[in-house]
Design an enzyme around this catalytic site. Structure first.
Site, short mmCIF file in Angstrom:
data_model
loop_
_atom_site.label_atom_id
_atom_site.label_comp_id
_atom_site.label_asym_id
_atom_site.label_seq_id
_atom_site.Cartn_x
_atom_site.Cartn_y
_atom_site.Cartn_z
CG MET A 92 107.85 -9.17 39.54
SD MET A 92 106.66 -10.54 39.33
CE MET A 92 105.65 -9.97 37.99
NE ARG A 111 104.71 -17.11 34.18
CZ ARG A 111 105.74 -17.94 34.09
NH1 ARG A 111 105.64 -19.18 34.57
NH2 ARG A 111 106.88 -17.55 33.53
CE1 TYR A 154 100.39 -8.72 30.71
CE2 TYR A 154 101.26 -6.51 30.68
CZ TYR A 154 100.19 -7.37 30.80
OH TYR A 154 98.94 -6.87 31.04
CD GLU A 155 104.07 -10.55 34.83
OE1 GLU A 155 104.94 -11.28 35.35
OE2 GLU A 155 104.04 -9.32 34.98
N GLY A 156 105.79 -13.92 30.96
CA GLY A 156 106.12 -15.17 30.28
C GLY A 156 105.32 -15.33 29.01
#
Length: 597
Positions: free
Chosen positions: A161, A297, A438-440
């Site tokens: 990604m 997430r 990571y991933e927000g």
């Protein structure tokens, strides 16, 4: 220390909380009941305990290396990944018609937890591939699916990604990577992407990058972003690998943790342009990427549970062996193992209760995901989708923040030995830190919880969950044990704290957004604490029911009751302080002038 998968705990949560019997009634999942789950989990445990877990410390000490554009993974990773692929683990929960096994997420989630407990650095490669598969299943053309999907599902190829750029971290409106239309329908991609997990490696023959980029003339900001498939090797018409594409790894990062996972800087288009293929429609890339993001997430939340479980196992084993000091109650004449000491037991119980609560929350959400995607009744699908979407920021945010505390406690249980790398406790602490980022970040999850999941519908989804929690309260109140009664009182107070905060968020999100968003993370922590506690209350009820019937492993069930009781008295009670922080803590957060920080 070796890893032992908590299969019995997982099956208990699946049976009594996620209700896998109901999942198995959904068309397509008829063969995926408790018996199947047990067989899959036991085989998954064997593979991870014997093959993947022994490489965890090795990867920390001998991380991936980069030389002349090539990345070599830790010795043993390539062989372990080949066994992972051969076992069909990548396709476990992907559709049968795409080459997968079609098992529900309820079973797949437990397997993901095991893989991450065994070796988080290793597990990141399949995690990103899962996201790429989901994106192609949802938005990919038939041609893209035909070319890439089967090989991704099998694990023969892996996926990535590509969002982040040097100037664009979480703010994707700043993405500069560009894509130029070509006469044959393809695109040429130019730009730099950073922090790309497994963007280059030697474990699979091809890597399928999903890349955010802007087409010439696209609108400014996030509305002008498109999504492209850019393979490491181009694929010929017959499916065989063709020429090397113009995407190259120019370096890998040196990190605090997850050292064996190569985090790459990828350069696109230095030699004429990387060939890419549009996913879906132009300018809808962020929409498609969020399919990957939401899958990732949830998986990162499972990573939080996984690393917490690994840290707990190591701390508990150490506490049973380490001899230090006499017990305060005089139960042992001389020095004893530290598990005799009350504060060590408190720390271990905290680790255990947090981990079990977050696992239960994640598996319950997985069952909702299965119903949302496959149940024949449209209303059931809609209700479960709303529940699952509310859960994702809690699972990602709360479970990963929880893992910080649990892995820190793991070091503390070890004392000075925990600060020494050789014991391994420090690796779990270091590895866990990335999970809140990571991933927000946690704040991004909290902003999502405030804006999209609470304020947008006027708190409807949140209050619906509170109503379900109230039903569990009533069942606990009807119980005869002191543990059930205590849990009912704690759960009722926590639910009231939650509802007060929901009202505050809904009312203030437009009139006082700074105040509300200054308290967004405490709101997330309160909600996660409550929902995990709700599941622990349900676990207590299930365990007490079995105990009253004389069924099952009595010692195991008694431990469930004790752990749930501890959650109620030591963790769930924290919601009142969090409520006060949300309702009254924003003013001092915003009061200090910027030049005084």
């Amino acid at each position: 220390m070796s890893y032992k998968a908590p299969v019995k705990d997982m099956l208990f949560a699946m049976e009594h909380l996620a209700r896998i019997d109901q999942v198995a009634q959904i068309p397509g999942f008829e063969e995926a009941g408790l018996e199947t789950a047990q067989a899959v989990l036991e085989e998954c445990a064997r593979f991870n305990e014997e093959v993947v877990a022994p490489l965890n410390v090795v990867g920390d000490l001998q991380p991936s290396t980069w030389k002349d554009g090539q990345v070599s993974t830790t010795a043993g990773f390539k062989e372990a990944f080949a066994q992972y692929v051969q076992g069909g683990w990548q396709g476990l929960q992907h559709p049968v018609d795409a080459g997968g096994q079609g098992l529900p997420k309820t079973i797949g989630a437990a397997c993901v937890e095991m893989l991450n407990s065994a070796n988080m650095s290793f597990a990141l490669c399949p995690l990103l591939t899962d996201g790429a598969i989901e994106a192609l299943l949802t938005a990919g053309s038939d041609a893209l699916k035909t070319t890439y999907l089967d090989k991704l599902v099998s694990g023969q190829w892996t996926g990535t990604m590509n969002l982040t750029e040097p100037q664009a971290g979480s703010d994707l409106a700043l993405v500069r990577t560009r894509a130029e239309r070509q006469g044959d329908g393809s695109y040429k991609v130019f730009g730099t992407k950073i922090f790309i997990t497994y963007g280059e490696h030697d474990m699979a023959e091809n890597i399928v990058h999903l890349v955010l980029a802007r087409v010439a003339g696209a609108p400014e900001g996030v509305k002008g972003i498109s999504l492209f498939v850019v393979p490491k090797f181009l694929v010929n018409a017959d499916g065989a690998l063709g020429a090397r594409n113009d995407v190259h790894c120019v370096s890998i990062e040196h990190k605090l943790g997850i050292k064996a996972s190569p985090t790459c800087v990828l350069q696109y288009g230095d030699h004429g342009g990387a060939t890419g293929f549009l996913v879906g429609e132009e300018n809808r890339g962020l929409e498609y990427m969020f399919i990957m993001m939401n899958a990732a997430r949830y998986a990162v939340g499972l990573q939080g549970v996984a690393i917490a479980e690994r840290a707990y196992q190591q701390a508990a084993a150490f506490a049973k062996e380490r001899v230090q000091s006499r017990p305060v109650d005089g139960s042992v004449a001389g020095s004893a193992t530290i598990i005799h000491h009350p504060d060590v037991r408190r720390m271990l119980m905290t680790m255990r209760a947090y981990t079990e609560g977050c696992r239960a929350m994640a598996l319950t959400a997985a069952a909702a995901f299965d119903a949302a995607h496959a149940h024949p009744d449209a209303q059931v699908r809609q209700d479960n989708q709303a529940f699952y979407e509310f859960m994702v920021p809690l699972i990602k945010g709360y479970s990963t923040e929880m893992s910080q505390e649990v892995t820190s406690l793991g070091v503390q249980v070890h004392g000075g030995m925990g600060f020494i790398e050789e014991t391994g406790a420090a690796q779990h602490y270091r590895d866990a830190k990335i999970l809140t980022i990571y991933e927000g970040t946690t704040a991004i999850q909290a902003n999502d919880l405030v804006g999209r999941k609470t304020a947008r519908d006027g708190g409807q989804a949140a209050r619906g969950i509170a109503s379900q929690i109230e039903q569990t309260e009533q069942a606990l109140k009807a119980g005869s044990s002191a543990a059930a009664q205590a849990f009912a009182r704690a759960l009722a107070q926590a639910r009231q704290d939650f509802l007060a905060v929901v009202d505050y968020v809904v009312a203030g999100s437009k009139t006082a957004p700074n105040d509300v968003f200054a308290a967004s993370v405490p709101y997330l922590m309160l909600a996660g604490n409550l929902v995990a506690g709700w599941q622990m209350g349900r676990a207590l009820l299930a365990a007490e029911q079995q105990l009253s019937q004389g069924a099952g492993d009595q010692a195991f069930l008694e431990a469930k009751v004790t752990t749930a009781h501890f959650y109620a008295t030591h963790i769930l009670v924290k919601t009142s302080a969090l409520r006060e922080e949300v309702l009254h803590g924003a003013a001092p957060v915003m009061a200090l002038p910027q030049d005084r920080f």
